[in-house]
Design a protein around this motif. Structure first.
Motif, PDB file in Angstrom:
ATOM      1  N   SER A 226       0.853  -1.397  -0.031  1.00 46.74           N
ATOM      2  CA  SER A 226       0.006   0.184  -0.054  1.00 46.74           C
ATOM      3  C   SER A 226       0.911   1.086  -0.095  1.00 46.74           C
ATOM      4  N   LEU A 227       2.017   1.202   0.806  1.00 42.43           N
ATOM      5  CA  LEU A 227       2.952   2.482   0.417  1.00 42.43           C
ATOM      6  C   LEU A 227       3.379   2.550  -0.760  1.00 42.43           C
ATOM      7  N   TYR A 228       4.043   1.668  -1.414  1.00 43.48           N
ATOM      8  CA  TYR A 228       4.114   1.904  -2.757  1.00 43.48           C
ATOM      9  C   TYR A 228       3.146   2.556  -3.807  1.00 43.48           C
ATOM     10  N   GLU A 229       1.930   2.051  -3.526  1.00 44.10           N
ATOM     11  CA  GLU A 229       0.702   2.576  -4.137  1.00 44.10           C
ATOM     12  C   GLU A 229       0.376   4.112  -3.621  1.00 44.10           C
ATOM     13  N   THR A 230       0.588   4.179  -2.653  1.00 39.23           N
ATOM     14  CA  THR A 230       0.466   5.570  -2.177  1.00 39.23           C
ATOM     15  C   THR A 230       1.434   6.816  -2.666  1.00 39.23           C
ATOM     16  N   TYR A 231       2.318   6.240  -3.001  1.00 37.51           N
ATOM     17  CA  TYR A 231       3.303   7.324  -3.619  1.00 37.51           C
ATOM     18  C   TYR A 231       3.431   7.177  -5.080  1.00 37.51           C
ATOM     19  N   LYS A 232       3.080   5.923  -5.692  1.00 39.40           N
ATOM     20  CA  LYS A 232       2.705   5.966  -7.068  1.00 39.40           C
ATOM     21  C   LYS A 232       1.454   6.940  -7.349  1.00 39.40           C
ATOM     22  N   ASN A 233       0.316   6.886  -6.581  1.00 36.25           N
ATOM     23  CA  ASN A 233      -0.780   7.543  -7.080  1.00 36.25           C
ATOM     24  C   ASN A 233      -0.450   9.240  -6.705  1.00 36.25           C
ATOM     25  N   TRP A 234       0.375   9.383  -5.546  1.00 42.18           N
ATOM     26  CA  TRP A 234       0.921  10.902  -5.706  1.00 42.18           C
ATOM     27  C   TRP A 234       1.396  11.346  -6.841  1.00 42.18           C
ATOM     28  N   ILE A 235       2.151  10.685  -7.614  1.00 40.18           N
ATOM     29  CA  ILE A 235       2.626  11.146  -8.722  1.00 40.18           C
ATOM     30  C   ILE A 235       1.841  11.310  -9.921  1.00 40.18           C
ATOM     31  N   ILE A 236       0.912  10.158 -10.046  1.00 44.05           N
ATOM     32  CA  ILE A 236      -0.115  10.244 -11.070  1.00 44.05           C
ATOM     33  C   ILE A 236      -1.050  11.337 -10.888  1.00 44.05           C
ATOM     34  N   GLY A 237      -1.428  11.681  -9.611  1.00 48.34           N
ATOM     35  CA  GLY A 237      -2.372  12.499  -9.415  1.00 48.34           C
ATOM     36  C   GLY A 237      -2.052  14.044  -9.542  1.00 48.34           C
ATOM     37  N   ASP A 238      -0.758  14.318  -8.936  1.00 44.64           N
ATOM     38  CA  ASP A 238      -0.290  15.650  -9.156  1.00 44.64           C
ATOM     39  C   ASP A 238      -0.092  15.867 -10.976  1.00 44.64           C
ATOM     40  N   LEU A 239       0.540  14.622 -11.500  1.00 44.45           N
ATOM     41  CA  LEU A 239       0.710  15.045 -13.219  1.00 44.45           C
ATOM     42  C   LEU A 239      -0.716  15.333 -13.792  1.00 44.45           C
ATOM     43  N   GLU A 240      -1.603  14.487 -13.315  1.00 45.37           N
ATOM     44  CA  GLU A 240      -3.045  14.723 -14.190  1.00 45.37           C
ATOM     45  C   GLU A 240      -3.547  16.153 -13.640  1.00 45.37           C
ATOM     46  N   LYS A 241      -3.155  16.423 -12.374  1.00 47.04           N
ATOM     47  CA  LYS A 241      -4.025  17.775 -11.833  1.00 47.04           C
ATOM     48  C   LYS A 241      -3.283  19.003 -12.431  1.00 47.04           C
ATOM     49  N   TRP A 242      -1.891  18.798 -13.387  1.00 49.72           N
ATOM     50  CA  TRP A 242      -1.091  19.762 -14.013  1.00 49.72           C
ATOM     51  C   TRP A 242      -1.304  19.544 -15.407  1.00 49.72           C
ATOM     52  N   GLY A 243      -2.340  18.707 -15.878  1.00 46.60           N
ATOM     53  CA  GLY A 243      -2.476  18.401 -17.268  1.00 46.60           C
ATOM     54  C   GLY A 243      -1.824  17.579 -17.987  1.00 46.60           C
ATOM     55  N   LYS A 244      -1.042  16.627 -17.262  1.00 43.46           N
ATOM     56  CA  LYS A 244      -0.241  15.751 -18.031  1.00 43.46           C
ATOM     57  C   LYS A 244      -0.848  14.418 -18.066  1.00 43.46           C
ATOM     58  N   SER A 245      -0.803  13.829 -19.445  1.00 46.61           N
ATOM     59  CA  SER A 245      -1.425  12.550 -19.660  1.00 46.61           C
ATOM     60  C   SER A 245      -0.825  11.588 -18.930  1.00 46.61           C
ATOM     61  N   GLU A 246      -1.500  10.555 -18.176  1.00 49.83           N
ATOM     62  CA  GLU A 246      -1.069   9.454 -17.560  1.00 49.83           C
ATOM     63  C   GLU A 246      -0.233   8.650 -18.542  1.00 49.83           C
ATOM     64  N   ARG A 247      -0.789   8.253 -19.658  1.00 49.92           N
ATOM     65  CA  ARG A 247      -0.161   7.404 -20.576  1.00 49.92           C
ATOM     66  C   ARG A 247       1.098   7.960 -21.150  1.00 49.92           C
ATOM     67  N   ASN A 248       1.103   9.255 -21.463  1.00 49.81           N
ATOM     68  CA  ASN A 248       2.321   9.896 -22.033  1.00 49.81           C
ATOM     69  C   ASN A 248       3.368   9.910 -20.813  1.00 49.81           C
ATOM     70  N   SER A 249       2.959  10.076 -19.846  1.00 45.66           N
ATOM     71  CA  SER A 249       4.058  10.216 -18.613  1.00 45.66           C
ATOM     72  C   SER A 249       4.672   8.798 -18.238  1.00 45.66           C
ATOM     73  N   LYS A 250       3.511   7.846 -18.171  1.00 45.64           N
ATOM     74  CA  LYS A 250       4.103   6.223 -18.121  1.00 45.64           C
ATOM     75  C   LYS A 250       5.209   6.074 -19.285  1.00 45.64           C
ATOM     76  N   GLN A 251       5.088   6.252 -20.334  1.00 43.35           N
ATOM     77  CA  GLN A 251       5.897   6.191 -21.666  1.00 43.35           C
ATOM     78  C   GLN A 251       7.057   6.703 -21.484  1.00 43.35           C
ATOM     79  N   ILE A 252       7.221   7.946 -20.745  1.00 43.94           N
ATOM     80  CA  ILE A 252       8.726   8.719 -20.679  1.00 43.94           C
ATOM     81  C   ILE A 252       9.267   8.193 -19.579  1.00 43.94           C
ATOM     82  N   PHE A 253       8.488   7.879 -18.494  1.00 43.42           N
ATOM     83  CA  PHE A 253       9.191   7.232 -17.120  1.00 43.42           C
ATOM     84  C   PHE A 253       9.834   5.925 -17.780  1.00 43.42           C
ATOM     85  N   LYS A 254       8.993   5.017 -18.524  1.00 39.22           N
ATOM     86  CA  LYS A 254       9.674   3.815 -18.875  1.00 39.22           C
ATOM     87  C   LYS A 254      11.001   4.177 -19.819  1.00 39.22           C
ATOM     88  N   LYS A 255      11.108   4.995 -20.342  1.00 34.02           N
ATOM     89  CA  LYS A 255      12.274   5.352 -21.133  1.00 34.02           C
ATOM     90  C   LYS A 255      13.370   5.816 -20.274  1.00 34.02           C
TER      91      LYS A 255
END
Length: 449
Positions: A226-255
């Motif tokens: 659950s802790l990994y989930e919490t910190y993962k969700n913080w990142i997803i939530g903040d990026l979405e808040k500032w208009g960044k696509s979850e799909r695009n963000s994930k692709q760039i992080f993978k790179k």
């Protein structure tokens, strides 16, 4: 008005602060961390920026508890700004407080997560210009770096004297030791205790520098999913808040994972993604920086001793636990603790994590030592590689051209970077000698070697 009273129970009962949710969690914790972030609160406007889950709200409540020992309860106000919808609401809230209690003398106002309020800085400016912030200590916090920074740039001359911008970042290894095994730091010659130091370091690599994660691990001997989930969700939530696509963000992080510790440019990061615009890649990585998920280092122009912005750069995660949490998001790992505990037995994987940790150490130390409000570590720490790629150095500090090469290995070949940097410290697994130091020993220090 009712919400104001609910969030500030010490107005009715000074001792009610002891029942605060965040302070109760601190009492239940095995480890406690209360950084001495601001030396002295004097009238003016302060900002505290840092990632979510790092403890900004807890810091505020700890500070309020300390203030209550010498300050009248009605002179202290706390408000969580996710309840506000406009800068007009912010102005009304502060006015409601002063009209309700009519406090005299210095007032202490804490606005938590002010980034939730659109154009909040206009509300602060209005209050300042109307004289309503006179004799007031205004502390605002936020989890999005650029929002706070840009807002303050619109308030020239309104901060007060001295340093006003502060960052609350994951604990360094030295700070970790100060709450886990402070007796080690009191030893006159820590080299004699290197085995004990390395054991602590091994745990730190697993937990990173987030207090909640450290506490859970020390209580239970493992880290719950659950802790990994919490910190993962913080990142997803903040990026979405500032208009960044979850799909695009994930692709760039993978790179970023694929190229970790290697030189990249915006074109490199667009490979294997649907994003073909280097400008878009740059905007996304900047957002990753702004939510405190990654740190970016530029290549050094050897002649000018300045960052060579157009050239390649390196991208590191801001903390090992952020690395693990983003990995979970990108690759769907279901048992992160077991997975990473096994991965960290791999010297190549571990060396990459540790290289990022060294950068985290350097940037935080630079931030702490700087007296500048607009300090940018990217102007002070770089990596370097010569034109023929026959010599490279992991990190170089502008000050005194102090260089660092990280080698997590039992056997070290010649370091070509020493031909270019006389002041080079080789950071190793265990080896010691002239110009060489074990990484755990270096990271436990209070300086740059």
């Amino acid at each position: 008005m009712e919400e104001l009273t609910r969030l500030n129970p010490w107005w009715k009962n000074k001792h009610a602060i002891e029942d605060d949710f965040h302070l109760t969690k601190v009492k239940q914790a095995v480890i406690t961390w209360h950084p001495r972030l601001i030396p002295k609160l004097i009238p003016g406007i302060y900002s505290i920026r840092g990632p979510r889950q790092i403890g900004k709200t807890t810091w505020i409540k700890q500070t309020i508890r300390e203030l209550l020992q010498s300050v009248s309860p009605e002179n202290i106000m706390y408000f969580n700004c996710d309840l506000l919808h406009s800068n007009e609401d912010l102005v009304k809230t502060i006015r409601a407080y002063t009209e309700l209690l009519q406090p005299t003398g210095i007032k202490y106002i804490f606005l938590d997560e002010v980034s939730y309020v659109p154009e909040w800085q206009l509300g602060v400016k209005h209050l300042y210009d109307s004289g309503e912030l006179k004799d007031m200590v205004l502390v605002i916090t936020g989890s999005y770096s650029i929002d706070i920074k840009k807002a303050f740039e619109k308030l020239p001359g309104r901060l007060g004297e001295g340093k006003r911008h502060y960052k609350l970042l994951p604990l360094t290894f030295r700070e970790y030791l100060s709450i886990i095994n402070s007796s080690l730091l009191e030893k006159k010659n820590l080299k004699l205790y290197i085995e004990e130091l390395n054991r602590e370091f091994k745990d730190y690599v697993l937990t990173g520098g987030f207090p909640a994660v450290i506490d859970y691990y020390k209580k239970n001997g493992f880290i719950d999913e659950s802790l990994y989930e919490t910190y993962k969700n913080w990142i997803i939530g903040d990026l979405e808040k500032w208009g960044k696509s979850e799909r695009n963000s994930k692709q760039i992080f993978k790179k970023i994972f694929e190229t970790y510790t290697s030189e990249v440019n915006w074109d490199t990061l667009s490979g294997s993604t649907d994003i073909k615009s280097p400008t878009t890649i740059k905007e996304y990585v900047s957002s990753f920086e702004d939510i405190f998920a990654v740190e970016l280092v530029h290549k050094m122009d050897y002649n000018k001793k300045t960052p060579d912005y157009p050239k390649s750069k390196k991208i590191y995660f801001s903390d090992p636990f952020v690395y693990y949490s983003v990995w979970k998001w990108c690759f769907g790992e279901e048992n992160c603790f077991v997975f990473f505990k096994e991965q960290l037995q791999n010297s190549l994987f571990l060396s990459k994590i540790i290289e990022g940790m060294v950068l985290n150490h350097l940037t935080k130390k630079l931030e702490q030592k700087s007296s500048l409000d607009r300090f940018d570590y990217k102007e002070s720490v770089f990596y370097w590689r010569n034109r023929t790629n026959s010599a490279e150095v992991d990190f170089v500090l502008k000050q005194k051209l102090q260089a660092f090469e990280v080698k997590w290995s039992e056997q070290i070949r010649s370091i070509e970077g020493r031909k270019y940097f006389k002041n080079l410290l080789l950071l190793t697994k265990n080896l010691e000698g002239k110009g060489t130091e074990p990484i755990s020993l270096f990271l436990s220090g209070d300086d740059f070697g």
